[in-house]
Write a protein that holds these residues in place. Structure first.
Motif, PDB file in Angstrom:
ATOM      1  N   PHE A 111      13.234  -0.449  -0.537  1.00  0.00           N
ATOM      2  CA  PHE A 111      13.218  -1.735  -1.239  1.00  0.00           C
ATOM      3  C   PHE A 111      14.347  -2.633  -0.735  1.00  0.00           C
ATOM      4  CE2 PHE A 111      14.166  -4.406  -4.971  1.00  0.00           C
ATOM      5  CZ  PHE A 111      12.896  -4.890  -5.272  1.00  0.00           C
ATOM      6  N   LEU A 112      15.553  -2.076  -0.667  1.00  0.00           N
ATOM      7  CA  LEU A 112      16.692  -2.847  -0.168  1.00  0.00           C
ATOM      8  C   LEU A 112      16.516  -3.192   1.312  1.00  0.00           C
ATOM      9  CD1 LEU A 112      19.709  -0.989  -1.833  1.00  0.00           C
ATOM     10  CD2 LEU A 112      18.761  -3.210  -2.467  1.00  0.00           C
ATOM     11  N   ARG A 113      15.992  -2.242   2.075  1.00  0.00           N
ATOM     12  CA  ARG A 113      15.830  -2.478   3.511  1.00  0.00           C
ATOM     13  C   ARG A 113      14.848  -3.619   3.767  1.00  0.00           C
ATOM     14  NH1 ARG A 113      13.288   1.505   8.115  1.00  0.00           N
ATOM     15  NH2 ARG A 113      14.206   0.453   9.925  1.00  0.00           N
ATOM     16  N   ALA A 114      13.768  -3.673   2.995  1.00  0.00           N
ATOM     17  CA  ALA A 114      12.795  -4.749   3.167  1.00  0.00           C
ATOM     18  C   ALA A 114      13.439  -6.106   2.907  1.00  0.00           C
ATOM     19  CB  ALA A 114      11.609  -4.533   2.233  1.00  0.00           C
ATOM     20  N   LEU A 115      14.292  -6.179   1.880  1.00  0.00           N
ATOM     21  CA  LEU A 115      14.974  -7.440   1.584  1.00  0.00           C
ATOM     22  C   LEU A 115      15.959  -7.805   2.688  1.00  0.00           C
ATOM     23  CD1 LEU A 115      15.783  -7.475  -2.250  1.00  0.00           C
ATOM     24  CD2 LEU A 115      14.576  -9.223  -0.935  1.00  0.00           C
ATOM     25  N   VAL A 116      16.690  -6.816   3.185  1.00  0.00           N
ATOM     26  CA  VAL A 116      17.668  -7.080   4.240  1.00  0.00           C
ATOM     27  C   VAL A 116      16.974  -7.550   5.511  1.00  0.00           C
ATOM     28  CG1 VAL A 116      19.349  -5.984   5.764  1.00  0.00           C
ATOM     29  CG2 VAL A 116      19.419  -5.526   3.317  1.00  0.00           C
ATOM     30  N   GLU A 117      15.889  -6.892   5.886  1.00  0.00           N
ATOM     31  CA  GLU A 117      15.163  -7.288   7.094  1.00  0.00           C
ATOM     32  C   GLU A 117      14.567  -8.685   6.936  1.00  0.00           C
ATOM     33  OE1 GLU A 117      12.367  -4.149   7.567  1.00  0.00           O
ATOM     34  OE2 GLU A 117      13.749  -2.870   8.727  1.00  0.00           O
ATOM     35  N   THR A 118      14.063  -8.997   5.751  1.00  0.00           N
ATOM     36  CA  THR A 118      13.536 -10.341   5.503  1.00  0.00           C
ATOM     37  C   THR A 118      14.633 -11.385   5.620  1.00  0.00           C
ATOM     38  OG1 THR A 118      11.799  -9.496   4.051  1.00  0.00           O
ATOM     39  CG2 THR A 118      12.407 -11.801   3.782  1.00  0.00           C
ATOM     40  N   THR A 119      15.820 -11.047   5.130  1.00  0.00           N
ATOM     41  CA  THR A 119      16.952 -11.975   5.250  1.00  0.00           C
ATOM     42  C   THR A 119      17.277 -12.243   6.707  1.00  0.00           C
ATOM     43  OG1 THR A 119      17.849 -11.138   3.164  1.00  0.00           O
ATOM     44  CG2 THR A 119      19.336 -12.387   4.562  1.00  0.00           C
ATOM     45  N   GLY A 120      17.283 -11.186   7.528  1.00  0.00           N
ATOM     46  CA  GLY A 120      17.524 -11.374   8.955  1.00  0.00           C
ATOM     47  C   GLY A 120      16.442 -12.207   9.615  1.00  0.00           C
ATOM     48  N   PRO A 146      20.526  -9.098  -7.464  1.00  0.00           N
ATOM     49  CA  PRO A 146      20.046  -8.243  -8.560  1.00  0.00           C
ATOM     50  C   PRO A 146      19.414  -6.947  -8.074  1.00  0.00           C
ATOM     51  CG  PRO A 146      18.668 -10.210  -8.306  1.00  0.00           C
ATOM     52  CD  PRO A 146      19.880 -10.412  -7.468  1.00  0.00           C
ATOM     53  N   ALA A 147      18.820  -6.954  -6.869  1.00  0.00           N
ATOM     54  CA  ALA A 147      18.242  -5.715  -6.338  1.00  0.00           C
ATOM     55  C   ALA A 147      19.342  -4.674  -6.117  1.00  0.00           C
ATOM     56  CB  ALA A 147      17.497  -5.999  -5.038  1.00  0.00           C
ATOM     57  N   ARG A 148      20.438  -5.096  -5.507  1.00  0.00           N
ATOM     58  CA  ARG A 148      21.535  -4.154  -5.276  1.00  0.00           C
ATOM     59  C   ARG A 148      22.133  -3.671  -6.592  1.00  0.00           C
ATOM     60  NH1 ARG A 148      27.251  -5.979  -2.843  1.00  0.00           N
ATOM     61  NH2 ARG A 148      27.502  -6.520  -5.040  1.00  0.00           N
ATOM     62  N   GLU A 149      22.305  -4.573  -7.555  1.00  0.00           N
ATOM     63  CA  GLU A 149      22.887  -4.177  -8.830  1.00  0.00           C
ATOM     64  C   GLU A 149      21.983  -3.195  -9.564  1.00  0.00           C
ATOM     65  OE1 GLU A 149      26.053  -5.025  -9.856  1.00  0.00           O
ATOM     66  OE2 GLU A 149      26.021  -5.649  -7.756  1.00  0.00           O
ATOM     67  N   HIS A 150      20.674  -3.385  -9.457  1.00  0.00           N
ATOM     68  CA  HIS A 150      19.745  -2.470 -10.117  1.00  0.00           C
ATOM     69  C   HIS A 150      19.819  -1.080  -9.484  1.00  0.00           C
ATOM     70  CE1 HIS A 150      16.314  -0.950 -12.254  1.00  0.00           C
ATOM     71  NE2 HIS A 150      15.614  -0.787 -11.147  1.00  0.00           N
ATOM     72  N   ILE A 151      19.810  -1.026  -8.169  1.00  0.00           N
ATOM     73  CA  ILE A 151      19.912   0.265  -7.482  1.00  0.00           C
ATOM     74  C   ILE A 151      21.252   0.917  -7.791  1.00  0.00           C
ATOM     75  CG2 ILE A 151      19.884   1.413  -5.247  1.00  0.00           C
ATOM     76  CD1 ILE A 151      17.188   0.187  -6.189  1.00  0.00           C
ATOM     77  N   LYS A 152      22.304   0.129  -7.839  1.00  0.00           N
ATOM     78  CA  LYS A 152      23.631   0.664  -8.160  1.00  0.00           C
ATOM     79  C   LYS A 152      23.649   1.244  -9.575  1.00  0.00           C
ATOM     80  CE  LYS A 152      26.984  -1.944  -9.510  1.00  0.00           C
ATOM     81  NZ  LYS A 152      28.010  -3.011  -9.595  1.00  0.00           N
TER      82      LYS A 152
END
Length: 349
Positions: free
Chosen positions: A136-145, A242-248
């Motif tokens: 989930f986080l990786r998909a967001l990071v790749e989309t940001t790039g 919020p994605a990172r905070e939820h996973i954290k």
């Protein structure tokens, strides 16, 4: 704006280990080291410190043999162990209480989670967002790039040199950081610290602030394609928070559950050792020698170390949790440290 190329005057470093004002060895001990290794290291330090003090200080053995220091020590440790186990049970109840609720409350939680996942799915251009936290986080990071590259392409010919330079610094840092974090998230599993550690190395707060400031200063000079690309990048960065905070949060809950189980498991032996030393151990009658060396000090040091196991397990876990919390206190474009760019931005405002 690539930090590795020396533009650290414009932005803080992306990796937490460079941003934090602590040595790499200290951060490795606080964050990356296996908690069992940290606990074992602390146990060794305690045993060696107590044993060394007992053998080196003159009169230490006589004081232990002739006084009531052992009873006093282990009565205190017995009380502390019972209190610590009670505290762990309270922590378990706290974690459990967050999972309890009426059907309506659970439905609201479900709807909120699904709405956010749908928003992320639309952002990453997938029918369904990944179910696995690291994915989930990786998909967001790749989309940001990807969106950073789209922004760079959109202003390559339509904007003036100053705007292109500002955009290139921002997008270059985003792409470089996204690639390294995406690689770190590849194969990471939930429950391990690797996924959280990789997420901490994506410095989205600064990039979100830089993107919003770029929009404010040069938004009117951008054409429609450039404005849309910049808004898309800011939106992807906004979703990552919020994605990172939820996973954290999920990781912390799992860690607290594991911590509780380990302390409860270690609490029983620690109680037995303390009770045994208070009820059955007679220092004045103890005379076992090994290779001609009196072992009374070593026995007391070893028993004390075993009685401290629950506390040291708690300390090992809390050190990591508090370090992560310290470096993720804010969500969004809040930079809780002063940088050269902060000062420059204030002066230009």
């Amino acid at each position: 704006m690539s930090n590795s190329e020396g533009d650290s005057a414009d932005a803080p470093d992306d990796r937490l280990r460079e941003r934090a004002e602590q040595s790499r060895a200290k951060l490795w001990l606080l964050l990356d080291a296996d908690r069992r290794l940290v606990t074992g290291a602390m146990l060794a330090v305690v045993f060696l410190a107590l044993g060394g003090a007992g053998y080196l200080l003159p009169g230490a053995e006589a004081a232990v043999r002739g006084g009531d220091s052992i009873d006093t020590l282990f009565q205190g440790l017995l009380t502390a162990t019972i209190t610590g186990v009670t505290l762990v049970l309270t922590l378990n109840q706290l974690v459990l209480s967050q999972e309890l609720g009426a059907a309506g409350d659970q439905r609201d939680r479900m709807e909120g989670a699904m709405a956010f996942r749908d928003e992320v799915a639309a952002a990453v251009d997938r029918p369904v967002s990944p179910a696995e936290p690291a994915g989930f986080l990786r998909a967001l990071v790749e989309t940001t790039g990807d969106r950073a590259e789209a922004l760079s392409d959109a202003v390559a010919e339509s904007a003036d040199a100053e705007i292109r330079s500002s955009v290139d610094r921002l997008t270059g840092a985003v792409v470089e950081n996204a690639e390294s974090v995406s690689a770190a998230l590849d194969g990471a599993r939930f429950g391990e610290f690797g996924a959280v550690a990789a997420a901490l190395d994506f410095n989205y707060s600064w990039k979100l602030f830089a993107g919003r400031r770029l929009r404010e200063r040069h938004g009117e000079a951008l054409d429609e394609a450039g404005t849309e690309a910049l808004d898309g990048l800011v939106e992807a960065l906004r979703l990552f928070g919020p994605a990172r905070e939820h996973i954290k949060t999920l990781y912390f809950q799992r860690e607290l559950i594991d911590l509780s189980r380990q302390i409860l498991a270690a609490g029983v032996p620690a109680l037995l050792v303390s009770i045994g030393m208070v009820a059955f151990f007679d220092a004045s009658a103890y005379g076992v020698r090994v290779a001609g060396v009196e072992t009374l000090v070593a026995v007391v040091a070893g028993a004390t170390t075993l009685a401290l196991v629950p506390f040291l397990i708690l300390l090992a876990y809390i050190l990591r949790i508090m370090t992560v919390v310290k470096h993720t206190l804010s969500i969004g474009p809040f930079i809780l440290r002063e940088t050269a760019a902060d000062i420059a931005g204030d002066e230009e405002s």
